[in-house]
Write a protein that holds these residues in place. Structure first.
Motif, PDB file in Angstrom:
ATOM      1  N   UNK A   1       0.835  -1.209   0.000  1.00 53.55           N
ATOM      2  CA  UNK A   1       0.000   0.000   0.000  1.00 53.55           C
ATOM      3  C   UNK A   1       0.867   1.255   0.000  1.00 53.55           C
ATOM      4  N   UNK A   2       1.950   1.232   0.762  1.00 50.40           N
ATOM      5  CA  UNK A   2       2.855   2.390   0.793  1.00 50.40           C
ATOM      6  C   UNK A   2       3.472   2.637  -0.581  1.00 50.40           C
ATOM      7  N   UNK A   3       3.920   1.557  -1.232  1.00 49.59           N
ATOM      8  CA  UNK A   3       4.553   1.718  -2.543  1.00 49.59           C
ATOM      9  C   UNK A   3       3.555   2.217  -3.583  1.00 49.59           C
ATOM     10  N   UNK A   4       2.324   1.689  -3.532  1.00 44.98           N
ATOM     11  CA  UNK A   4       1.321   2.123  -4.510  1.00 44.98           C
ATOM     12  C   UNK A   4       0.859   3.554  -4.255  1.00 44.98           C
ATOM     13  N   UNK A   5       1.051   4.044  -3.037  1.00 43.50           N
ATOM     14  CA  UNK A   5       0.742   5.448  -2.748  1.00 43.50           C
ATOM     15  C   UNK A   5       1.812   6.361  -3.344  1.00 43.50           C
ATOM     16  N   UNK A   6       3.045   5.869  -3.431  1.00 44.69           N
ATOM     17  CA  UNK A   6       4.151   6.673  -3.962  1.00 44.69           C
ATOM     18  C   UNK A   6       4.366   6.472  -5.462  1.00 44.69           C
ATOM     19  N   UNK A   7       4.305   5.218  -5.919  1.00 41.23           N
ATOM     20  CA  UNK A   7       4.565   4.889  -7.312  1.00 41.23           C
ATOM     21  C   UNK A   7       3.278   4.431  -7.987  1.00 41.23           C
ATOM     22  N   UNK A   8       3.076   4.861  -9.220  1.00 38.94           N
ATOM     23  CA  UNK A   8       1.880   4.453  -9.957  1.00 38.94           C
ATOM     24  C   UNK A   8       2.016   2.986 -10.351  1.00 38.94           C
ATOM     25  N   UNK A   9       0.994   2.212 -10.056  1.00 37.89           N
ATOM     26  CA  UNK A   9       1.026   0.795 -10.388  1.00 37.89           C
ATOM     27  C   UNK A   9      -0.276   0.130 -10.016  1.00 37.89           C
ATOM     28  N   UNK A  10      -0.296  -1.192 -10.184  1.00 36.62           N
ATOM     29  CA  UNK A  10      -1.501  -1.956  -9.863  1.00 36.62           C
ATOM     30  C   UNK A  10      -1.142  -3.136  -8.974  1.00 36.62           C
ATOM     31  N   UNK A  11      -2.077  -3.476  -8.098  1.00 36.04           N
ATOM     32  CA  UNK A  11      -1.933  -4.627  -7.216  1.00 36.04           C
ATOM     33  C   UNK A  11      -2.411  -5.851  -7.988  1.00 36.04           C
ATOM     34  N   UNK A  12      -1.517  -6.775  -8.253  1.00 34.40           N
ATOM     35  CA  UNK A  12      -1.855  -7.970  -9.030  1.00 34.40           C
ATOM     36  C   UNK A  12      -2.266  -9.140  -8.138  1.00 34.40           C
ATOM     37  N   UNK A  13      -2.301  -8.926  -6.819  1.00 31.88           N
ATOM     38  CA  UNK A  13      -2.731  -9.973  -5.900  1.00 31.88           C
ATOM     39  C   UNK A  13      -1.661 -11.025  -5.662  1.00 31.88           C
ATOM     40  N   UNK A  14      -2.104 -12.196  -5.232  1.00 28.12           N
ATOM     41  CA  UNK A  14      -1.175 -13.299  -4.953  1.00 28.12           C
ATOM     42  C   UNK A  14      -0.411 -13.691  -6.218  1.00 28.12           C
ATOM     43  N   UNK A  15       0.856 -14.010  -6.065  1.00 28.91           N
ATOM     44  CA  UNK A  15       1.661 -14.469  -7.190  1.00 28.91           C
ATOM     45  C   UNK A  15       1.175 -15.860  -7.586  1.00 28.91           C
ATOM     46  N   UNK A  16       0.841 -16.013  -8.852  1.00 27.03           N
ATOM     47  CA  UNK A  16       0.419 -17.324  -9.355  1.00 27.03           C
ATOM     48  C   UNK A  16       1.390 -17.867 -10.389  1.00 27.03           C
ATOM     49  N   UNK A  17       2.202 -16.976 -10.952  1.00 27.53           N
ATOM     50  CA  UNK A  17       3.185 -17.393 -11.950  1.00 27.53           C
ATOM     51  C   UNK A  17       4.429 -16.535 -11.799  1.00 27.53           C
ATOM     52  N   UNK A  18       5.597 -17.168 -11.945  1.00 27.62           N
ATOM     53  CA  UNK A  18       6.858 -16.445 -11.838  1.00 27.62           C
ATOM     54  C   UNK A  18       7.846 -17.075 -12.799  1.00 27.62           C
ATOM     55  N   UNK A  19       8.343 -16.274 -13.736  1.00 26.94           N
ATOM     56  CA  UNK A  19       9.304 -16.737 -14.733  1.00 26.94           C
ATOM     57  C   UNK A  19       8.823 -18.006 -15.444  1.00 26.94           C
ATOM     58  N   UNK A  20       7.546 -18.038 -15.788  1.00 30.40           N
ATOM     59  CA  UNK A  20       6.995 -19.162 -16.520  1.00 30.40           C
ATOM     60  C   UNK A  20       6.630 -20.368 -15.672  1.00 30.40           C
ATOM     61  N   UNK A  21       6.875 -20.305 -14.382  1.00 31.76           N
ATOM     62  CA  UNK A  21       6.535 -21.415 -13.486  1.00 31.76           C
ATOM     63  C   UNK A  21       5.281 -21.056 -12.691  1.00 31.76           C
TER      64      UNK A  21
END
Length: 164
Positions: free
Chosen positions: A90-110
């Motif tokens: 929440x702190x980062x999204x208040x400072x930097x423009x972005x979106x919350x993508x929720x729980x990680x479901x995929x990382x580097x194709x895995x």
């Protein structure tokens, strides 16, 4: 683990965050832009492709985190629970423009499978394997553990003369 996607992250960085004097660079308008012939523009923010852009983003985030009260620690004694306590996302999204993508479901194709109850994290390449099978038009094949009877020994005589 949660994922946050920062919109045009390098453009949100600041040249002033670099420990050394930021390089000045200029760009020309694209071909066909005839409103101001002969003009060049000074880049005020880092752009993708510039060698110092990633460094500027690193120092921008580092400076911001320190201003929020975070202190740098070695990876050995990091406490990720502290990040949740501060609600870093929440702190980062208040400072930097972005979106919350929720729980990680995929990382580097895995695929990332997380079981909080047992405190385990499992990485699985099933999606990648399915993609490779689809590419080679093999999605309807039947998987087997061993294509031959156990114990069969092959020799050079068993190889075909012509490989198709």
């Amino acid at each position: 683990m949660h994922c946050v996607d920062f919109s045009q992250a390098f453009i949100q960085a600041d040249w002033a965050s670099l420990p050394e004097k930021a390089p000045q660079f200029f760009i020309r308008p694209p071909t066909g832009w005839d409103k101001e012939p002969g003009v060049v523009y000074q880049c005020l923010h880092p752009l993708y492709g510039h060698p110092a852009s990633a460094l500027a983003l690193h120092f921008t985030v580092d400076k911001w985190m320190k201003s929020e009260g975070f202190v740098q620690s070695g990876f050995e004694d990091s406490d990720l629970g502290t990040l949740e306590k501060f609600n870093l996302k929440a702190l980062m999204l208040a400072r930097f423009e972005g979106t919350d993508e929720g729980e990680v479901t995929e990382y580097l194709g895995c695929e990332v499978i997380r079981d909080r109850a047992t405190c385990t994290l499992h990485l699985c390449q099933t999606a990648y394997i399915q993609k490779v099978l689809a590419y080679h038009k093999m999605t309807d094949t039947n998987p087997v553990k061993t294509p031959l009877e156990p114990g069969v020994r092959l020799s050079k005589c068993d190889c075909p003369a012509v490989i198709n």
